[in-house]
Write an enzyme that holds these catalytic residues in place. Structure first.
Site, PDB file in Angstrom:
ATOM      1  N   GLU A  94      -6.446  -1.021  -6.428  1.00  0.00           N
ATOM      2  CA  GLU A  94      -5.637  -0.037  -7.156  1.00  0.00           C
ATOM      3  C   GLU A  94      -4.604  -0.802  -7.974  1.00  0.00           C
ATOM      4  O   GLU A  94      -3.883  -1.639  -7.434  1.00  0.00           O
ATOM      5  CB  GLU A  94      -4.923   0.902  -6.169  1.00  0.00           C
ATOM      6  CG  GLU A  94      -5.879   1.837  -5.449  1.00  0.00           C
ATOM      7  CD  GLU A  94      -5.181   2.714  -4.414  1.00  0.00           C
ATOM      8  OE1 GLU A  94      -5.435   3.914  -4.403  1.00  0.00           O
ATOM      9  OE2 GLU A  94      -4.387   2.192  -3.598  1.00  0.00           O
TER      10      GLU A  94
ATOM     11  N   ASN B 167      -4.458   5.793  -0.040  1.00  0.00           N
ATOM     12  CA  ASN B 167      -3.684   6.083   1.179  1.00  0.00           C
ATOM     13  C   ASN B 167      -3.116   7.501   1.200  1.00  0.00           C
ATOM     14  O   ASN B 167      -2.881   8.057   2.268  1.00  0.00           O
ATOM     15  CB  ASN B 167      -2.562   5.061   1.370  1.00  0.00           C
ATOM     16  CG  ASN B 167      -3.087   3.807   2.036  1.00  0.00           C
ATOM     17  OD1 ASN B 167      -4.224   3.781   2.485  1.00  0.00           O
ATOM     18  ND2 ASN B 167      -2.273   2.777   2.097  1.00  0.00           N
TER      19      ASN B 167
ATOM     20  N   SER C  52       0.832  -1.199   0.000  1.00  0.00           N
ATOM     21  CA  SER C  52       0.000   0.000   0.000  1.00  0.00           C
ATOM     22  C   SER C  52       0.865   1.248   0.000  1.00  0.00           C
ATOM     23  O   SER C  52       0.342   2.348  -0.092  1.00  0.00           O
ATOM     24  CB  SER C  52      -0.904  -0.003   1.225  1.00  0.00           C
ATOM     25  OG  SER C  52      -0.146  -0.239   2.376  1.00  0.00           O
TER      26      SER C  52
ATOM     27  N   HIS D 243      -3.339  -3.449  -5.352  1.00  0.00           N
ATOM     28  CA  HIS D 243      -3.578  -3.141  -3.936  1.00  0.00           C
ATOM     29  C   HIS D 243      -5.046  -3.336  -3.565  1.00  0.00           C
ATOM     30  O   HIS D 243      -5.927  -2.651  -4.086  1.00  0.00           O
ATOM     31  CB  HIS D 243      -3.134  -1.695  -3.660  1.00  0.00           C
ATOM     32  CG  HIS D 243      -3.338  -1.277  -2.255  1.00  0.00           C
ATOM     33  ND1 HIS D 243      -3.730  -0.020  -1.886  1.00  0.00           N
ATOM     34  CD2 HIS D 243      -3.217  -1.973  -1.090  1.00  0.00           C
ATOM     35  CE1 HIS D 243      -3.834   0.059  -0.569  1.00  0.00           C
ATOM     36  NE2 HIS D 243      -3.535  -1.117  -0.075  1.00  0.00           N
TER      37      HIS D 243
HETATM   38  N1  CAA Z   1     -19.182 -13.059   4.249  1.00  0.00           N
HETATM   39  C1  CAA Z   1     -19.926 -12.456   3.301  1.00  0.00           C
HETATM   40  N2  CAA Z   1     -20.538 -11.265   3.473  1.00  0.00           N
HETATM   41  C2  CAA Z   1     -20.396 -10.677   4.663  1.00  0.00           C
HETATM   42  C3  CAA Z   1     -19.635 -11.247   5.705  1.00  0.00           C
HETATM   43  C4  CAA Z   1     -19.024 -12.496   5.464  1.00  0.00           C
HETATM   44  N3  CAA Z   1     -18.315 -13.110   6.400  1.00  0.00           N
HETATM   45  N4  CAA Z   1     -19.661 -10.413   6.754  1.00  0.00           N
HETATM   46  C5  CAA Z   1     -20.403  -9.353   6.408  1.00  0.00           C
HETATM   47  N5  CAA Z   1     -20.855  -9.514   5.141  1.00  0.00           N
HETATM   48  C6  CAA Z   1     -21.703  -8.606   4.382  1.00  0.00           C
HETATM   49  C7  CAA Z   1     -22.928  -8.256   5.208  1.00  0.00           C
HETATM   50  O1  CAA Z   1     -23.940  -9.211   5.054  1.00  0.00           O
HETATM   51  C8  CAA Z   1     -23.313  -6.913   4.610  1.00  0.00           C
HETATM   52  O2  CAA Z   1     -23.958  -7.108   3.388  1.00  0.00           O
HETATM   53  P1  CAA Z   1     -25.164  -6.118   2.922  1.00  0.00           P
HETATM   54  O3  CAA Z   1     -24.530  -4.754   2.789  1.00  0.00           O
HETATM   55  O4  CAA Z   1     -25.603  -6.705   1.618  1.00  0.00           O
HETATM   56  O5  CAA Z   1     -26.162  -6.192   4.027  1.00  0.00           O
HETATM   57  C9  CAA Z   1     -21.955  -6.296   4.311  1.00  0.00           C
HETATM   58  O6  CAA Z   1     -21.037  -7.382   4.165  1.00  0.00           O
HETATM   59  C10 CAA Z   1     -21.479  -5.369   5.422  1.00  0.00           C
HETATM   60  O7  CAA Z   1     -21.324  -6.147   6.611  1.00  0.00           O
HETATM   61  P2  CAA Z   1     -21.894  -5.753   8.037  1.00  0.00           P
HETATM   62  O8  CAA Z   1     -23.281  -5.199   7.894  1.00  0.00           O
HETATM   63  O9  CAA Z   1     -21.702  -6.889   8.966  1.00  0.00           O
HETATM   64  O10 CAA Z   1     -20.917  -4.657   8.553  1.00  0.00           O
HETATM   65  P3  CAA Z   1     -20.877  -3.130   8.231  1.00  0.00           P
HETATM   66  O11 CAA Z   1     -22.107  -2.648   7.557  1.00  0.00           O
HETATM   67  O12 CAA Z   1     -20.448  -2.536   9.502  1.00  0.00           O
HETATM   68  O13 CAA Z   1     -19.691  -3.033   7.157  1.00  0.00           O
HETATM   69  C11 CAA Z   1     -17.446  -2.792   6.551  1.00  0.00           C
HETATM   70  C12 CAA Z   1     -18.410  -3.521   7.460  1.00  0.00           C
HETATM   71  C13 CAA Z   1     -17.662  -3.223   5.097  1.00  0.00           C
HETATM   72  C14 CAA Z   1     -16.044  -3.193   6.982  1.00  0.00           C
HETATM   73  C15 CAA Z   1     -17.695  -1.248   6.683  1.00  0.00           C
HETATM   74  O14 CAA Z   1     -17.686  -0.895   8.038  1.00  0.00           O
HETATM   75  C16 CAA Z   1     -16.666  -0.438   5.969  1.00  0.00           C
HETATM   76  O15 CAA Z   1     -16.743  -0.248   4.756  1.00  0.00           O
HETATM   77  N6  CAA Z   1     -15.682   0.066   6.724  1.00  0.00           N
HETATM   78  C17 CAA Z   1     -14.586   0.849   6.162  1.00  0.00           C
HETATM   79  C18 CAA Z   1     -13.485  -0.095   5.741  1.00  0.00           C
HETATM   80  C19 CAA Z   1     -12.385   0.615   5.051  1.00  0.00           C
HETATM   81  O16 CAA Z   1     -12.340   1.832   4.944  1.00  0.00           O
HETATM   82  N7  CAA Z   1     -11.448  -0.185   4.553  1.00  0.00           N
HETATM   83  C20 CAA Z   1     -10.279   0.337   3.905  1.00  0.00           C
HETATM   84  C21 CAA Z   1      -9.172   0.365   4.886  1.00  0.00           C
HETATM   85  S1  CAA Z   1      -7.732   1.041   4.183  1.00  0.00           S
HETATM   86  C22 CAA Z   1      -6.969  -0.253   3.486  1.00  0.00           C
HETATM   87  O17 CAA Z   1      -7.322  -1.376   3.615  1.00  0.00           O
HETATM   88  C23 CAA Z   1      -5.800   0.084   2.655  1.00  0.00           C
HETATM   89  C24 CAA Z   1      -4.521   0.187   3.318  1.00  0.00           C
HETATM   90  O18 CAA Z   1      -3.540   0.039   2.645  1.00  0.00           O
HETATM   91  C25 CAA Z   1      -4.354   0.595   4.710  1.00  0.00           C
END
Ligand code: CAA
Length: 296
Positions: free
Chosen positions: A152, A190, A119, A140
């Site tokens: 990405e 990022n 990243s 990424h």
């Molecule tokens: N298998 C399949 N689907 C699943 C699942 C599993 N084990 N667990 C959850 N889901 C599904 C849920 O059923 C739900 O589906 P619907 O939207 O169709 O209802 C969806 O995934 C969302 O799950 P939850 O409702 O349980 O949880 P949430 O609504 O709180 O979402 C999240 C969780 C997707 C993580 C959300 O909080 C989010 O987008 N957070 C931000 C994450 C983010 O910003 N990530 C990037 C980080 S930066 C990075 O990674 C880069 C780096 O280099 C640092």
């Protein structure tokens, strides 16, 4: 070039997610870890995620089985020899990555593409450490990999004709939406995200607000799915700390410099969800703000 078989280096948080998505979308997938213990933990993580998907009605039980049957865990680089693409997702450290690439090089077929899930490290710097810089690219993913749609794709000035197109098509076949970026540390996401989450730590350090109020602020005030401190715990305080240091080294801009509290949290092992404690304590449900920080 057609991608038929996928390799993944590393079965940590990101590697496990990438291997799961590849196997789930139909690719025979080999995932490598450095030892049996880490491999078992990574494969367990995948199975638990799939089981969670079944429990939520998002994954059919037969698809869970089919995914697992397409997935092979290994500690032997030779098992990756006939992969068409190998995605590296080892720790965010150049020396560890180049060591993995040199071991991979001795066994991987010449036509294969090597992609790094870094990243923040320079894709070019990794590419030139291999014998195939023209078949090397950045790919990424975002955490949690099975749920986040974005990838990405970062070509370098050495990436050969057709490689970027192949990887863009491969990303789509994984059900992801690829965006193209230049080989610049932090790429697009990022570059914008890291200063924001580091500022959340600075706000906490300065006493602008509590952990929960900072998180609520961005959730309810800006419609973010989770607050910045919860997000830091998800991504990992250590991982974000490495990323911030790499970005600071590259740009020399204070906005990328990790705040002092972050270093202390890493030293203390408060690395977020994966260690049970970060800005929140995950020993109970729902997680509580970390007492140690609340007492400051
Ligand atoms: N298998 C399949 N689907 C699943 C699942 C599993 N084990 N667990 C959850 N889901 C599904 C849920 O059923 C739900 O589906 P619907 O939207 O169709 O209802 C969806 O995934 C969302 O799950 P939850 O409702 O349980 O949880 P949430 O609504 O709180 O979402 C999240 C969780 C997707 C993580 C959300 O909080 C989010 O987008 N957070 C931000 C994450 C983010 O910003 N990530 C990037 C980080 S930066 C990075 O990674 C880069 C780096 O280099 C640092």
């Amino acid at each position: 070039m057609e991608i038929k078989k996928v390799g993944v280096l590393g079965c940590g948080l990101m590697g496990a997610g990438i291997a799961q998505v590849a196997a789930q979308t139909g690719y025979p997938t080999v995932v490598l870890e450095v030892n049996r213990e880490l491999l078992e933990a990574g494969l367990k993580r995948i199975d638990q995620f799939l089981a969670g998907g079944v429990a939520k009605g998002k994954v059919r039980p037969e698809d869970r089985q089919a995914t697992l049957s397409r997935l092979t865990g290994t500690t032997d680089y030779k098992a990756l020899g006939d992969c068409d693409i190998v995605i590296e997702a080892v720790v965010e450290n150049l020396a560890a990555k180049t060591e993995a690439f040199s071991r991979l090089e001795s066994t991987l077929k010449p036509a294969a593409i090597v992609a790094s899930n870094t990243s923040s490290l320079s894709i070019t710097e990794m590419a030139v450490s291999t014998k195939r810089p023209e078949r090397f690219i950045g790919l990424h993913f975002f955490n949690p990999v099975p749920l986040m749609k974005l990838v990405e794709v970062s070509r370098t000035i050495q990436t050969g004709p057709g490689v970027e197109e192949t990887v863009l098509g491969f990303a789509k076949s994984l059900g992801k939406v690829p965006i193209r970026t230049m080989d610049r540390t932090g790429f697009i996401v990022n570059r914008l995200l890291v200063p924001y989450i580091l500022d959340a730590i600075r706000a906490l350090e300065e006493g602008v607000g509590s952990i929960t109020d900072i998180d609520q602020g961005m959730k309810l005030g800006c419609g973010h799915p989770m607050g910045p401190l919860t997000l830091l715990d998800l991504v990992g305080i250590d991982t974000t700390y490495y990323i911030a240091n790499i970005m600071f080294d590259e740009f020399r801009e204070p906005r990328f410099a990790p705040p002092p509290l972050m270093k202390r949290m890493v030293l203390a092992g408060f690395n977020g969800r994966k260690t049970g404690k970060g800005f929140y304590d995950y020993s109970s449900e729902p997680p509580r703000p970390n007492d140690f920080l609340a007492q400051r």
